[in-house]
Motif scaffolding. Sequence first.
Motif, PDB file in Angstrom:
ATOM      1  N   LEU A   1       0.827  -1.203   0.000  1.00  0.00           N
ATOM      2  CA  LEU A   1       0.000   0.000   0.000  1.00  0.00           C
ATOM      3  C   LEU A   1       0.866   1.260   0.000  1.00  0.00           C
ATOM      4  N   LEU A   2       1.892   1.287   0.839  1.00  0.00           N
ATOM      5  CA  LEU A   2       2.789   2.449   0.883  1.00  0.00           C
ATOM      6  C   LEU A   2       3.537   2.621  -0.434  1.00  0.00           C
ATOM      7  N   ALA A   3       3.926   1.514  -1.057  1.00  0.00           N
ATOM      8  CA  ALA A   3       4.585   1.588  -2.369  1.00  0.00           C
ATOM      9  C   ALA A   3       3.619   2.150  -3.414  1.00  0.00           C
ATOM     10  N   HIS A   4       2.353   1.792  -3.298  1.00  0.00           N
ATOM     11  CA  HIS A   4       1.330   2.322  -4.213  1.00  0.00           C
ATOM     12  C   HIS A   4       1.252   3.844  -4.088  1.00  0.00           C
ATOM     13  N   TYR A   5       1.209   4.353  -2.839  1.00  0.00           N
ATOM     14  CA  TYR A   5       1.174   5.800  -2.641  1.00  0.00           C
ATOM     15  C   TYR A   5       2.394   6.469  -3.271  1.00  0.00           C
ATOM     16  N   ALA A   6       3.549   5.881  -3.076  1.00  0.00           N
ATOM     17  CA  ALA A   6       4.784   6.458  -3.632  1.00  0.00           C
ATOM     18  C   ALA A   6       4.743   6.455  -5.160  1.00  0.00           C
ATOM     19  N   ARG A   7       4.208   5.389  -5.769  1.00  0.00           N
ATOM     20  CA  ARG A   7       4.106   5.331  -7.238  1.00  0.00           C
ATOM     21  C   ARG A   7       3.092   6.335  -7.766  1.00  0.00           C
ATOM     22  N   MET A   8       2.067   6.620  -6.976  1.00  0.00           N
ATOM     23  CA  MET A   8       1.024   7.539  -7.425  1.00  0.00           C
ATOM     24  C   MET A   8       1.497   8.990  -7.425  1.00  0.00           C
ATOM     25  N   GLN A   9       2.439   9.348  -6.545  1.00  0.00           N
ATOM     26  CA  GLN A   9       2.843  10.747  -6.410  1.00  0.00           C
ATOM     27  C   GLN A   9       3.237  11.390  -7.733  1.00  0.00           C
ATOM     28  N   PRO A  10       4.162  10.801  -8.512  1.00  0.00           N
ATOM     29  CA  PRO A  10       4.524  11.485  -9.768  1.00  0.00           C
ATOM     30  C   PRO A  10       3.358  11.575 -10.745  1.00  0.00           C
ATOM     31  N   ARG A  11       2.467  10.599 -10.732  1.00  0.00           N
ATOM     32  CA  ARG A  11       1.303  10.644 -11.629  1.00  0.00           C
ATOM     33  C   ARG A  11       0.359  11.764 -11.230  1.00  0.00           C
ATOM     34  N   ILE A  12       0.169  11.914  -9.916  1.00  0.00           N
ATOM     35  CA  ILE A  12      -0.684  12.988  -9.422  1.00  0.00           C
ATOM     36  C   ILE A  12      -0.051  14.343  -9.724  1.00  0.00           C
ATOM     37  N   GLU A  13       1.238  14.466  -9.444  1.00  0.00           N
ATOM     38  CA  GLU A  13       1.942  15.730  -9.702  1.00  0.00           C
ATOM     39  C   GLU A  13       1.868  16.104 -11.187  1.00  0.00           C
TER      40      GLU A  13
END
Length: 110
Positions: free
Chosen positions: A66-78
């Motif tokens: 789950l934490l890895a998912h959040y980290a992967r999502m950050q650049p996509r969100i940015e």
Amino acid sequence: MRVLLIGGTSNVGKSTVAQVLARRLRFEYVSTDRLGRHPGRPWPDPPAHVVEHYHSLTTGELLDALLAHYARMQPRIEEQVAQSAGLVLEGSGVWPPYVTAPAVWLTADE
């Protein structure tokens, strides 16, 4: 304000609220579901290998996923934030510690 980020757990109404706000503000609406599948999100009919995979993980391994998912999502969100002149972005992948864009976080009791 040109970007609204709405985060929270599954099935709490993020999509409903985000779609209403986007429509009223005439902003683009994006769900993190479109950007990447949340590890804990239920699938309507999960393939057997997916069920087997998640059942084989310990609680710690599930949390790490789950934490890895959040980290992967950050650049996509940015990337979505940088490209938009008006955006409502919602999803369980929106998590305050991983979002560096200016944001307002609204919280509520049950």
